[in-house]
Write a protein that holds these residues in place. Structure first.
Motif, PDB file in Angstrom:
ATOM      1  N   ARG A 238      -2.191  53.067  20.786  1.00  0.00           N
ATOM      2  CA  ARG A 238      -3.408  53.036  21.670  1.00  0.00           C
ATOM      3  C   ARG A 238      -3.332  52.232  22.881  1.00  0.00           C
ATOM      4  O   ARG A 238      -3.825  52.113  23.894  1.00  0.00           O
ATOM      5  N   LEU A 239      -2.549  51.235  22.419  1.00  0.00           N
ATOM      6  CA  LEU A 239      -2.217  50.104  23.888  1.00  0.00           C
ATOM      7  C   LEU A 239      -1.434  50.929  24.865  1.00  0.00           C
ATOM      8  O   LEU A 239      -1.580  50.758  26.150  1.00  0.00           O
ATOM      9  N   GLU A 240      -0.689  51.707  24.547  1.00  0.00           N
ATOM     10  CA  GLU A 240       0.338  52.876  25.353  1.00  0.00           C
ATOM     11  C   GLU A 240      -0.841  53.321  26.354  1.00  0.00           C
ATOM     12  O   GLU A 240      -0.492  53.690  27.500  1.00  0.00           O
ATOM     13  N   ARG A 241      -1.877  53.846  25.863  1.00  0.00           N
ATOM     14  CA  ARG A 241      -3.029  54.610  26.743  1.00  0.00           C
ATOM     15  C   ARG A 241      -4.055  53.689  27.188  1.00  0.00           C
ATOM     16  O   ARG A 241      -4.878  54.004  27.572  1.00  0.00           O
TER      17      ARG A 241
ATOM     18  N   LEU B 258     -11.344  41.036  22.498  1.00  0.00           N
ATOM     19  CA  LEU B 258     -10.474  40.897  23.891  1.00  0.00           C
ATOM     20  C   LEU B 258     -11.061  41.914  24.796  1.00  0.00           C
ATOM     21  O   LEU B 258     -11.243  41.590  25.829  1.00  0.00           O
ATOM     22  N   LYS B 259     -11.452  43.028  24.173  1.00  0.00           N
ATOM     23  CA  LYS B 259     -12.421  44.233  24.950  1.00  0.00           C
ATOM     24  C   LYS B 259     -13.484  43.518  25.349  1.00  0.00           C
ATOM     25  O   LYS B 259     -13.704  43.625  26.789  1.00  0.00           O
ATOM     26  N   ALA B 260     -14.234  42.902  24.881  1.00  0.00           N
ATOM     27  CA  ALA B 260     -15.406  42.237  25.249  1.00  0.00           C
ATOM     28  C   ALA B 260     -15.188  40.868  26.169  1.00  0.00           C
ATOM     29  O   ALA B 260     -16.060  41.068  27.426  1.00  0.00           O
ATOM     30  N   PHE B 261     -14.321  40.405  25.919  1.00  0.00           N
ATOM     31  CA  PHE B 261     -13.852  39.327  27.327  1.00  0.00           C
ATOM     32  C   PHE B 261     -13.690  39.954  28.550  1.00  0.00           C
ATOM     33  O   PHE B 261     -14.132  39.609  29.438  1.00  0.00           O
ATOM     34  N   ILE B 262     -12.804  41.155  28.324  1.00  0.00           N
ATOM     35  CA  ILE B 262     -12.333  41.836  29.692  1.00  0.00           C
ATOM     36  C   ILE B 262     -13.567  42.321  30.430  1.00  0.00           C
ATOM     37  O   ILE B 262     -13.823  42.187  31.661  1.00  0.00           O
ATOM     38  N   GLU B 263     -14.329  43.126  29.595  1.00  0.00           N
ATOM     39  CA  GLU B 263     -15.500  43.777  30.130  1.00  0.00           C
ATOM     40  C   GLU B 263     -16.372  42.563  30.608  1.00  0.00           C
ATOM     41  O   GLU B 263     -16.855  42.806  31.769  1.00  0.00           O
ATOM     42  N   THR B 264     -16.783  41.632  29.982  1.00  0.00           N
ATOM     43  CA  THR B 264     -17.770  40.547  30.174  1.00  0.00           C
ATOM     44  C   THR B 264     -17.460  39.945  31.741  1.00  0.00           C
ATOM     45  O   THR B 264     -18.037  39.634  32.452  1.00  0.00           O
ATOM     46  N   ASN B 265     -16.103  39.786  31.844  1.00  0.00           N
ATOM     47  CA  ASN B 265     -15.446  38.991  33.055  1.00  0.00           C
ATOM     48  C   ASN B 265     -15.043  39.698  34.023  1.00  0.00           C
ATOM     49  O   ASN B 265     -14.290  39.394  34.791  1.00  0.00           O
TER      50      ASN B 265
ATOM     51  N   THR C 234      -3.703  42.720  31.901  1.00  0.00           N
ATOM     52  CA  THR C 234      -2.192  42.957  32.359  1.00  0.00           C
ATOM     53  C   THR C 234      -1.493  42.614  31.150  1.00  0.00           C
ATOM     54  O   THR C 234      -0.017  42.217  31.082  1.00  0.00           O
ATOM     55  N   ALA C 235      -2.009  42.325  29.900  1.00  0.00           N
ATOM     56  CA  ALA C 235      -1.358  41.888  28.624  1.00  0.00           C
ATOM     57  C   ALA C 235      -0.882  42.829  27.866  1.00  0.00           C
ATOM     58  O   ALA C 235      -0.203  42.600  26.973  1.00  0.00           O
ATOM     59  N   PHE C 236      -1.090  44.095  28.331  1.00  0.00           N
ATOM     60  CA  PHE C 236      -0.824  45.259  27.180  1.00  0.00           C
ATOM     61  C   PHE C 236       0.668  45.357  27.095  1.00  0.00           C
ATOM     62  O   PHE C 236       1.077  45.498  26.017  1.00  0.00           O
ATOM     63  N   PRO C 237       1.612  45.339  28.123  1.00  0.00           N
ATOM     64  CA  PRO C 237       3.067  45.081  27.737  1.00  0.00           C
ATOM     65  C   PRO C 237       3.412  44.260  26.609  1.00  0.00           C
ATOM     66  O   PRO C 237       4.135  44.368  25.828  1.00  0.00           O
ATOM     67  N   CYS C 238       3.043  42.789  26.847  1.00  0.00           N
ATOM     68  CA  CYS C 238       3.075  41.844  26.149  1.00  0.00           C
ATOM     69  C   CYS C 238       2.460  42.071  24.626  1.00  0.00           C
ATOM     70  O   CYS C 238       3.270  41.974  23.630  1.00  0.00           O
ATOM     71  N   MET C 239       1.267  42.748  24.686  1.00  0.00           N
ATOM     72  CA  MET C 239       0.758  43.063  23.340  1.00  0.00           C
ATOM     73  C   MET C 239       1.739  44.045  22.555  1.00  0.00           C
ATOM     74  O   MET C 239       1.980  43.769  21.443  1.00  0.00           O
ATOM     75  N   ARG C 240       1.990  45.135  23.374  1.00  0.00           N
ATOM     76  CA  ARG C 240       2.957  46.213  22.708  1.00  0.00           C
ATOM     77  C   ARG C 240       4.150  45.588  22.090  1.00  0.00           C
ATOM     78  O   ARG C 240       4.463  45.965  21.016  1.00  0.00           O
TER      79      ARG C 240
END
Length: 135
Positions: free
Chosen positions: A28-31, A40-47, A52-58
């Motif tokens: 899912r992170l790949e997509r 994390l999703k709520a934080f990103i959407e709220t702010n 840019t953390a997807f590669p690190c998370m994967r």
């Protein structure tokens, strides 16, 4: 993975479930899908941020899966089916002749079948040990 009646077959299922979830999260992170990470999703959407953390998370999820499999290697949870339900499963091929004979005797015993249905898995196997000590 802790709690009452937590036993090896149950743990094998939990380990398999967790490693499959790690695979799913990585895919899912790949997509760019972070639905599995609600905070994390709520934080990103709220702010209104770019993630840019997807590669690190994967990479972290991949490393976590490798480490998890190293410490909890369960290749095939089906090998524990004979413990989960000895009256349906076949005995392991690793049983000695004497162990398999006791397994056949135990699974042919209608009293044992009734006990299996009425007790917890751990309670059943503790009782089996007294009469069928090899298995």
């Amino acid at each position: 993975m802790q709690g009452n009646n937590t036993h090896l077959p149950h743990l094998a299922d939990k380990i398999q479930s967790f490693t499959r979830k790690l695979d799913m999260w990585g895919r899912r992170l790949e997509r760019g899908d972070i639905d599995s990470f609600e905070n994390l999703k709520a934080f990103i959407e709220t702010n209104e941020l770019q993630n840019t953390a997807f590669p690190c998370m994967r990479d972290h999820i991949s490393a976590l899966k490798v480490s998890f499999q190293k410490y909890f290697s369960v290749d095939d949870s089906a090998k524990y089916d004979w413990i989960r339900d000895p009256f349906v499963a076949t005995p392991p091929t690793t049983f000695s002749t004497a162990e398999e004979e006791q397994y056949i005797e135990m699974t042919s015993d209608s009293t044992m079948r009734l006990l299996f249905k009425s007790k917890t898995m751990a309670g059943f196997w503790v009782g089996v040990e007294k009469e069928y000590s090899l298995i």
